[in-house]
Design an enzyme around this catalytic site. Sequence first.
Site, PDB file in Angstrom:
ATOM      1  N   SER A  89      -6.464  30.121  12.673  1.00  0.00           N
ATOM      2  CA  SER A  89      -5.557  30.862  11.946  1.00  0.00           C
ATOM      3  C   SER A  89      -4.564  31.647  12.615  1.00  0.00           C
ATOM      4  O   SER A  89      -3.799  31.271  13.168  1.00  0.00           O
ATOM      5  CB  SER A  89      -6.496  31.428  10.872  1.00  0.00           C
ATOM      6  OG  SER A  89      -5.593  32.079   9.947  1.00  0.00           O
ATOM      7  N   HIS A 104     -10.395  26.577   5.289  1.00  0.00           N
ATOM      8  CA  HIS A 104      -9.860  27.184   6.321  1.00  0.00           C
ATOM      9  C   HIS A 104     -11.154  28.006   7.196  1.00  0.00           C
ATOM     10  O   HIS A 104     -10.809  27.805   8.403  1.00  0.00           O
ATOM     11  CB  HIS A 104      -8.854  28.339   5.778  1.00  0.00           C
ATOM     12  CG  HIS A 104      -8.007  29.146   6.755  1.00  0.00           C
ATOM     13  ND1 HIS A 104      -6.913  28.473   7.141  1.00  0.00           N
ATOM     14  CD2 HIS A 104      -8.080  30.336   7.401  1.00  0.00           C
ATOM     15  CE1 HIS A 104      -6.446  29.152   7.961  1.00  0.00           C
ATOM     16  NE2 HIS A 104      -6.921  30.512   7.916  1.00  0.00           N
TER      17      HIS A 104
END
Length: 550
Positions: free
Chosen positions: A310, A515
């Site tokens: 990320s 994610h």
Amino acid sequence: MKLPVFVIITFLIIQTAQCEQDWIPKLSNVIDIVRHNLRTIGYNIRTKILAYFNDSDTSTPPNYTLSKEKFAREMNEYSRVSKSPKESGKVTKIFQGPVTSKKTLVKEAPYIIQETKSLLEEKPSLEEERIYLLESRDTQSPLQETTTATTSSPAPERTVKRSSEDPYIHFTTPQLIVFHGYSVETHTVLTDDGYFLTVHRIPFSKKNPKKLPEKTVLLHHGLLGSSADWIITGPKKALAYILSDAGYDVWLANARGNTYSRSHVSLSTDSFAFWNFTFHDIAQHDLPAVIDHIMYLKGWDIKINYIGHSMGTTILFSLLSTKEQYNKILRAGFALAPVAYMSDVRSPIRYLAKISNSIELMMKILGQNEFLPQSELIKIFARIACEISPYEEAICENAIFYLCGFDEKQFNRTLLPIILAHEPAGASTRTLIHYAQEIHNNGRFQQYDYGPMGNMRQYGTLKPPEYEMKKVTLPIALLSAENDWLSGDVDVTRLFVQLANPIEHYIVPLKEFNHVDFLWAIDAPVLVYNKLLHLMEEGISHYGVNEIVN
């Protein structure tokens, strides 16, 4: 059903943004009302927590400490069986006895690990308990120092659901690493702008605890994360342990402002100046300082593999496009859930983009300095999370995955208490605003937008500069997922085609993968880490990057 506060605020943003032109003052007034009402909600939460701990007095917060008398009794009991302190610098497992099949749990004092009575062939000495359980991450001096802890043998693995009194839930990253039988070092690194960063290191594999591996890898967490992200799921499941077992010297970075990197040579964490940074500053100051520190210790010719998740990928692209020399210093980059362009974002964070130009209002919503700090309320909630009903637990899960997407089948619910104890680890509000600005500007991968006048002062242009991906020449592999609300397929593909030396764009073969599944999914080792190891070992030559473009 009680919704998370962030969900409520996002709803208010959406509704108010649809109003007439004076919606910003109206939203500001609504926020003030919500803040006032949350005080009442907070009191009710505290009352429930006190009731949980059988405390009838609601005028004071619960007290989790033992009385002096009970503490003395516990310590006297352990002193009668205590042995001489172990060799200096060593930390041995607390429970020495053989593991049997019986799994009857027994509650000890809050500072003593819960374990099966059948494991206690010998009780630990006071010195062993003190070294193991009272290890502090805050004892580093403000220099580039190193502290080391090793373990002679791992503590027994336990798969039982942990109770709210289990200290394991609140172990720091070094304590978790030692508990699972690995060596650990803690390094303090000073950046060129005065921030002290804590870097954790697993220098040796359990298979060969005396030989320093030749291969080196640096892992960097995402927004609101910390070094704990890479070890929470435990041996054979967490990426840091898997890499160590595969023969890598593993370094775990911590960005400024998180749980482990909250110090500065002159600024207080209560000041606006301390939190006046975005991911651009982490890329320009933190990441180079950590890389240079590793090279200083291991040799300036060392080649470092970089793995980011990320925001950990965002800062890599930012660094390589602005300080191009690091394209030659690193060996290769591996981006998990890569975030650069943000035009295809499904996360509710996209609603914040509607007001990203009003920095003052954004900071009123999200906090003036720190966004979602690791507060005492969150820690208390972590203590009781494993005691709540499955329904309430499901609500909590949705709050965690509210910004990132949710994959119920891949989430191990037994990890919830320890995740809540470490997440969120803290980040600056300006970092979140920076991402919101990108979304507002059609996903443009750019530096922080200070407004036309501010940009003229900062950059000499009306708009902030865009990061030039053509300057990124490091071999890079992208690993993405279809259900990732922050790293959409359109944006990842756009990023991949601009890389000068792409290794591969690997899409996880599971549609529900999201994610945070790159860190904590049940099947992450099979779906992601096996492929990642293959790319690290053979990717640069096997996938055609034989002649690196400079």
